[in-house]
Design an enzyme around this catalytic site. Structure first.
Site, PDB file in Angstrom:
ATOM      1  N   THR A  55       9.993  -0.248  -4.699  1.00 54.88           N
ATOM      2  CA  THR A  55      11.395  -0.608  -4.919  1.00 54.88           C
ATOM      3  C   THR A  55      11.964   0.294  -6.016  1.00 54.88           C
ATOM      4  OG1 THR A  55      10.681  -2.315  -6.478  1.00 54.88           O
ATOM      5  CG2 THR A  55      11.206  -3.046  -4.251  1.00 54.88           C
ATOM      6  N   TYR A  86      16.324  -0.377  -0.263  1.00 57.82           N
ATOM      7  CA  TYR A  86      15.133  -1.098   0.235  1.00 57.82           C
ATOM      8  C   TYR A  86      15.480  -1.901   1.498  1.00 57.82           C
ATOM      9  CZ  TYR A  86      10.998  -4.212  -0.221  1.00 57.82           C
ATOM     10  OH  TYR A  86       9.839  -4.927  -0.013  1.00 57.82           O
ATOM     11  N   GLY A 139       4.674   0.621  -0.138  1.00 53.44           N
ATOM     12  CA  GLY A 139       6.113   0.446  -0.346  1.00 53.44           C
ATOM     13  C   GLY A 139       6.444   0.434  -1.818  1.00 53.44           C
ATOM     14  N   GLY A 155      -2.204  -5.480  -4.488  1.00 56.10           N
ATOM     15  CA  GLY A 155      -1.237  -6.419  -3.935  1.00 56.10           C
ATOM     16  C   GLY A 155      -1.545  -6.860  -2.513  1.00 56.10           C
ATOM     17  N   PRO A 158       7.266 -10.398   4.891  1.00 54.81           N
ATOM     18  CA  PRO A 158       6.956 -11.379   3.851  1.00 54.81           C
ATOM     19  C   PRO A 158       8.230 -11.743   3.082  1.00 54.81           C
ATOM     20  CG  PRO A 158       5.567  -9.390   3.662  1.00 54.81           C
ATOM     21  CD  PRO A 158       6.697  -9.085   4.603  1.00 54.81           C
TER      22      PRO A 158
HETATM   23  N1  LIG Z   1       5.455  -8.476  -2.992  1.00 53.76           N
HETATM   24  C1  LIG Z   1       6.391  -8.995  -2.233  1.00 53.76           C
HETATM   25  O1  LIG Z   1       6.926 -10.079  -2.512  1.00 53.76           O
HETATM   26  C2  LIG Z   1       6.835  -8.321  -0.983  1.00 53.76           C
HETATM   27  C3  LIG Z   1       7.768  -8.981  -0.182  1.00 53.76           C
HETATM   28  C4  LIG Z   1       8.167  -8.390   0.998  1.00 53.76           C
HETATM   29  C5  LIG Z   1       7.645  -7.180   1.381  1.00 53.76           C
HETATM   30  N2  LIG Z   1       6.743  -6.554   0.569  1.00 53.76           N
HETATM   31  C6  LIG Z   1       6.204  -5.272   1.018  1.00 53.76           C
HETATM   32  O2  LIG Z   1       4.797  -5.361   1.089  1.00 53.76           O
HETATM   33  C7  LIG Z   1       4.225  -4.097   0.801  1.00 53.76           C
HETATM   34  C8  LIG Z   1       3.233  -4.233  -0.337  1.00 53.76           C
HETATM   35  O3  LIG Z   1       3.923  -4.746  -1.472  1.00 53.76           O
HETATM   36  P1  LIG Z   1       3.140  -5.131  -2.811  1.00 53.76           P
HETATM   37  O4  LIG Z   1       3.991  -6.103  -3.527  1.00 53.76           O
HETATM   38  O5  LIG Z   1       1.740  -5.477  -2.496  1.00 53.76           O
HETATM   39  O6  LIG Z   1       3.219  -3.732  -3.593  1.00 53.76           O
HETATM   40  P2  LIG Z   1       2.392  -3.204  -4.859  1.00 53.76           P
HETATM   41  O7  LIG Z   1       1.552  -4.281  -5.446  1.00 53.76           O
HETATM   42  O8  LIG Z   1       3.405  -2.525  -5.726  1.00 53.76           O
HETATM   43  O9  LIG Z   1       1.416  -2.104  -4.202  1.00 53.76           O
HETATM   44  C9  LIG Z   1       1.966  -1.020  -3.526  1.00 53.76           C
HETATM   45  C10 LIG Z   1       0.881  -0.165  -2.948  1.00 53.76           C
HETATM   46  O10 LIG Z   1       1.500   0.912  -2.225  1.00 53.76           O
HETATM   47  C11 LIG Z   1       1.032   2.149  -2.738  1.00 53.76           C
HETATM   48  N3  LIG Z   1       2.090   3.142  -2.640  1.00 53.76           N
HETATM   49  C12 LIG Z   1       3.334   3.109  -3.165  1.00 53.76           C
HETATM   50  N4  LIG Z   1       3.998   4.231  -2.881  1.00 53.76           N
HETATM   51  C13 LIG Z   1       3.160   5.016  -2.158  1.00 53.76           C
HETATM   52  C14 LIG Z   1       3.239   6.308  -1.580  1.00 53.76           C
HETATM   53  N5  LIG Z   1       4.354   7.058  -1.673  1.00 53.76           N
HETATM   54  N6  LIG Z   1       2.158   6.792  -0.926  1.00 53.76           N
HETATM   55  C15 LIG Z   1       1.031   6.072  -0.812  1.00 53.76           C
HETATM   56  N7  LIG Z   1       0.896   4.835  -1.322  1.00 53.76           N
HETATM   57  C16 LIG Z   1       1.929   4.319  -1.996  1.00 53.76           C
HETATM   58  C17 LIG Z   1       0.630   1.858  -4.176  1.00 53.76           C
HETATM   59  O11 LIG Z   1      -0.263   2.847  -4.665  1.00 53.76           O
HETATM   60  P3  LIG Z   1      -0.587   2.921  -6.244  1.00 53.76           P
HETATM   61  O12 LIG Z   1      -1.491   1.753  -6.540  1.00 53.76           O
HETATM   62  O13 LIG Z   1      -1.271   4.223  -6.411  1.00 53.76           O
HETATM   63  O14 LIG Z   1       0.719   2.832  -6.959  1.00 53.76           O
HETATM   64  C18 LIG Z   1       0.002   0.487  -3.994  1.00 53.76           C
HETATM   65  O15 LIG Z   1      -1.320   0.616  -3.490  1.00 53.76           O
HETATM   66  C19 LIG Z   1       5.383  -3.157   0.481  1.00 53.76           C
HETATM   67  O16 LIG Z   1       5.750  -2.447   1.630  1.00 53.76           O
HETATM   68  C20 LIG Z   1       6.487  -4.116   0.086  1.00 53.76           C
HETATM   69  O17 LIG Z   1       7.749  -3.563   0.277  1.00 53.76           O
HETATM   70  C21 LIG Z   1       6.321  -7.093  -0.599  1.00 53.76           C
END
Ligand SMILES: NC(=O)c1ccc[n+]([C@@H]2O[C@H](COP(=O)([O-])OP(=O)(O)OC[C@H]3O[C@@H](n4cnc5c(N)ncnc54)[C@H](OP(=O)(O)O)[C@@H]3O)[C@@H](O)[C@H]2O)c1
Length: 241
Positions: free
Chosen positions: A86, A147, A84, A13, A177
């Protein structure tokens, strides 16, 4: 010598896009993840970036993992707190487990990681801490009391730490974001995405992970040395703050 950047959740991501953008900008990058070995291996095979598995909710594991990365690559100069999760539920149905998992990962994870590299950054009089918060930490979101609280907490953490780091040339900033097209968001049913979420975004689309990554690369750079304690909003016009 190139600086070392550590990106939590850097294998998928937004984090993967940040890891790659920093790598392409010339940093030595280490990416961490929690458990998805397959995605991490595929990410490593394609990019050559080293991947490291530990849980950011575990303070001891963060210390051990960072020590290993520092042995391999050198001191961490840039920390991107991106990992992160959810666990959505309306508050009347939210379990203590859903609350604690989200707070422990999205807020306490920042303490667990940043605390381990902070003294080194102070000693070397250089550091960049970049915290990935969320639009939902700025405006709140129903079904996400956990969250929204954690992500709002990330902003308070950023502003407090920015004041402590400033005299030591350590900047601490947050990126908020909006909706970005990653697995986290694409897990939302398509009908909800198309009929409820995208219509709220004035630019009419989800953001791309690379659009967040470019902000992180800028914040990591020497050019961004006067920016600290800031919240950079990237949400397609959904919320003005
Ligand atoms: N996507 C959005 O629209 C959005 C919007 C606003 C903010 N965000 C924030 O942006 C960040 C990235 O989001 P994303 O959508 O890219 O998420 P994602 O695709 O679900 O990827 C999450 C990543 O975090 C890792 N992770 C989760 N829990 C963990 C833990 N306890 N220890 C170590 N690593 C952990 C996961 O590891 P694994 O691969 O091993 O599961 C994965 O590499 C997050 O903080 C999210 O809240 C996202």
């Amino acid at each position: 010598m190139s600086r070392v950047a550590l990106v939590t959740g850097g294998t998928r991501g937004i984090g993967a896009a940040i890891s790659m953008a920093l790598h392409n900008a010339g940093y030595k990058v280490a990416a961490t993840y929690a458990g998805n070995d397959e995605k991490a291996r595929a990410f490593h095979d394609v990019t050559g970036i080293s991947v490291h598995k530990w849980d950011v909710t575990d303070y001891e594991a963060c210390g051990k993992g960072i020590a290993k990365i520092e042995d391999d690559l050198g001191h961490v100069d840039i920390l991107v707190n991106n990992a992160g999760i959810t666990r959505d539920a309306m508050f009347h149905k939210m379990t203590p487990q859903q609350w604690h998992e989200v707070i422990n990962t999205n807020l306490t994870g920042l303490f667990n990681m940043t605390h381990q590299v902070w003294q080194g950054m102070r000693d070397r009089s250089f550091g960049r801490v970049i915290n990935i918060s969320s639009i939902n930490g700025q405006k709140g979101q129903m079904g996400q009391a956990n969250y929204s609280a954690a992500k709002a907490g990330d902003l308070g953490f950023t502003k407090a730490l920015a004041q402590e780091g400033a005299a030591k040339n350590i900047t601490v900033n947050a990126i908020c974001p909006g909706y970005i097209g990653t697995e986290m968001v694409l897990a939302v049913p398509e009908k909800v995405l198309n009929e409820r979420i995208i219509p709220q975004i004035p630019v009419g689309r989800l953001g791309e992970p690379e659009e967040i990554a470019r902000i992180a690369v800028f914040l990591a750079s020497d050019d961004a040395g006067f920016i600290t304690g800031s919240t950079i909003t990237a949400n397609g016009g959904q919320l003005f703050v």
